[in-house]
Design a protein around this motif. Structure first.
Motif, PDB file in Angstrom:
ATOM      1  N   ALA A   1      -1.872 -28.814  20.209  1.00  5.81           N
ATOM      2  CA  ALA A   1      -1.425 -28.321  21.521  1.00  5.81           C
ATOM      3  C   ALA A   1      -2.474 -28.609  22.584  1.00  5.81           C
ATOM      4  O   ALA A   1      -2.136 -29.025  23.698  1.00  5.81           O
ATOM      5  CB  ALA A   1      -1.131 -26.821  21.441  1.00  5.81           C
TER       6      ALA A   1
ATOM      7  N   LEU B   1       2.147 -22.137  21.651  1.00  6.47           N
ATOM      8  CA  LEU B   1       2.200 -21.785  20.234  1.00  6.47           C
ATOM      9  C   LEU B   1       3.139 -20.621  19.953  1.00  6.47           C
ATOM     10  O   LEU B   1       3.280 -20.202  18.806  1.00  6.47           O
ATOM     11  CB  LEU B   1       0.790 -21.461  19.723  1.00  6.47           C
ATOM     12  CG  LEU B   1      -0.213 -22.608  19.798  1.00  6.47           C
ATOM     13  CD1 LEU B   1      -1.590 -22.129  19.380  1.00  6.47           C
ATOM     14  CD2 LEU B   1       0.237 -23.801  18.976  1.00  6.47           C
TER      15      LEU B   1
ATOM     16  N   ASN C   1      -2.170 -26.682  14.556  1.00  5.54           N
ATOM     17  CA  ASN C   1      -1.183 -26.665  15.646  1.00  5.54           C
ATOM     18  C   ASN C   1      -1.856 -26.408  16.986  1.00  5.54           C
ATOM     19  O   ASN C   1      -1.466 -26.978  18.008  1.00  5.54           O
ATOM     20  CB  ASN C   1      -0.090 -25.633  15.376  1.00  5.54           C
ATOM     21  CG  ASN C   1       0.882 -26.102  14.325  1.00  5.54           C
ATOM     22  OD1 ASN C   1       1.057 -27.291  14.107  1.00  5.54           O
ATOM     23  ND2 ASN C   1       1.520 -25.163  13.662  1.00  5.54           N
TER      24      ASN C   1
ATOM     25  N   TRP D   1      -2.751 -24.167   9.151  1.00  5.99           N
ATOM     26  CA  TRP D   1      -1.687 -24.755   9.964  1.00  5.99           C
ATOM     27  C   TRP D   1      -1.752 -24.247  11.407  1.00  5.99           C
ATOM     28  O   TRP D   1      -1.637 -25.040  12.339  1.00  5.99           O
ATOM     29  CB  TRP D   1      -0.309 -24.476   9.360  1.00  5.99           C
ATOM     30  CG  TRP D   1       0.082 -25.481   8.329  1.00  5.99           C
ATOM     31  CD1 TRP D   1       0.248 -25.262   6.999  1.00  5.99           C
ATOM     32  CD2 TRP D   1       0.359 -26.877   8.530  1.00  5.99           C
ATOM     33  NE1 TRP D   1       0.607 -26.430   6.362  1.00  5.99           N
ATOM     34  CE2 TRP D   1       0.684 -27.437   7.279  1.00  5.99           C
ATOM     35  CE3 TRP D   1       0.357 -27.701   9.646  1.00  5.99           C
ATOM     36  CZ2 TRP D   1       1.008 -28.781   7.126  1.00  5.99           C
ATOM     37  CZ3 TRP D   1       0.673 -29.034   9.483  1.00  5.99           C
ATOM     38  CH2 TRP D   1       0.990 -29.559   8.237  1.00  5.99           C
ATOM     39  N   PRO D   2      -1.925 -22.939  11.643  1.00  4.96           N
ATOM     40  CA  PRO D   2      -2.013 -22.486  13.039  1.00  4.96           C
ATOM     41  C   PRO D   2      -3.193 -23.123  13.792  1.00  4.96           C
ATOM     42  O   PRO D   2      -3.068 -23.455  14.971  1.00  4.96           O
ATOM     43  CB  PRO D   2      -2.188 -20.970  12.923  1.00  4.96           C
ATOM     44  CG  PRO D   2      -1.543 -20.622  11.608  1.00  4.96           C
ATOM     45  CD  PRO D   2      -1.852 -21.789  10.718  1.00  4.96           C
TER      46      PRO D   2
ATOM     47  N   ARG E   1      -3.210 -33.262   5.666  1.00 10.48           N
ATOM     48  CA  ARG E   1      -4.007 -32.165   6.246  1.00 10.48           C
ATOM     49  C   ARG E   1      -5.022 -31.664   5.242  1.00 10.48           C
ATOM     50  O   ARG E   1      -6.175 -31.423   5.573  1.00 10.48           O
ATOM     51  CB  ARG E   1      -3.099 -31.012   6.694  1.00 10.48           C
ATOM     52  CG  ARG E   1      -3.893 -29.879   7.382  1.00 10.48           C
ATOM     53  CD  ARG E   1      -3.071 -28.619   7.576  1.00 10.48           C
ATOM     54  NE  ARG E   1      -2.587 -28.034   6.356  1.00 10.48           N
ATOM     55  CZ  ARG E   1      -3.316 -27.258   5.527  1.00 10.48           C
ATOM     56  NH1 ARG E   1      -4.561 -26.994   5.804  1.00 10.48           N
ATOM     57  NH2 ARG E   1      -2.792 -26.752   4.437  1.00 10.48           N
TER      58      ARG E   1
END
Length: 158
Positions: free
Chosen positions: A47, A63, A43, A39-40, A30
């Motif tokens: 998603a 989430l 993610n 990270w969010p 990453r």
């Protein structure tokens, strides 16, 4: 003699410790591909990739965050050119989220780097160890899906 059906708590601790190597490989990948992506945010991209056309409420649920937090997260991704908002086909007031070509390329590059790092590590393992790891992780992933379904059902009935 008592029969012990559940996992040994020491197994969870050992797996937690061993998983750090896997998480480190993912974080390194990453960092190489998306140094400015949190990270969010990553993610959220994953998603949206799993459920192209998801609306903001669906993203927030996926989430496990508040709608307002998901909205701010989505705003940042749109501003960075990673996600686009498209009016819904059935209801023009509802906004559907889609990956942009640049975010698709970013996720492909992330997977390529991650898989290269994993391959280098797997080459150092025995064939039997690789087979056991794959079998165990496959079973773990399936159990994780079931755990997620159970948690979602419990949240809906609460």
């Amino acid at each position: 003699m008592a029969v012990h059906d559940g996992p040994d708590p020491m197994h969870a601790a050992a797996i937690d410790d061993a998983a750090q190597a896997l998480l480190f490989a993912w974080d390194q990948a990453r960092e190489q591909v998306t140094p400015r992506l949190s990270w969010p945010q990553l993610n959220a991209l994953l998603a949206v990739e799993r459920a192209e056309g998801v609306n903001l409420g669906g993203l927030a649920a996926e989430l496990n965050m508040l709608l307002s937090s998901a909205s701010r997260l989505c705003d940042r991704l749109v501003a960075n050119g990673m996600v686009e908002r498209v009016p819904g086909r059935a209801d023009r007031r509802e906004i559907a989220l889609y990956l942009t070509p640049s975010s698709r390329a970013l996720l492909a590059e992330l997977r390529r780097i991650r898989r290269r790092a994993l391959t280098e590590t797997l080459e150092r393992m025995s064939g039997a160890g690789r087979a056991s790891l794959l079998r165990g992780l496959t079973e773990f992933a399936a159990a994780s899906v079931e755990t997620g379904k159970d948690a979602a059902a419990a949240a809906r009935s609460a």
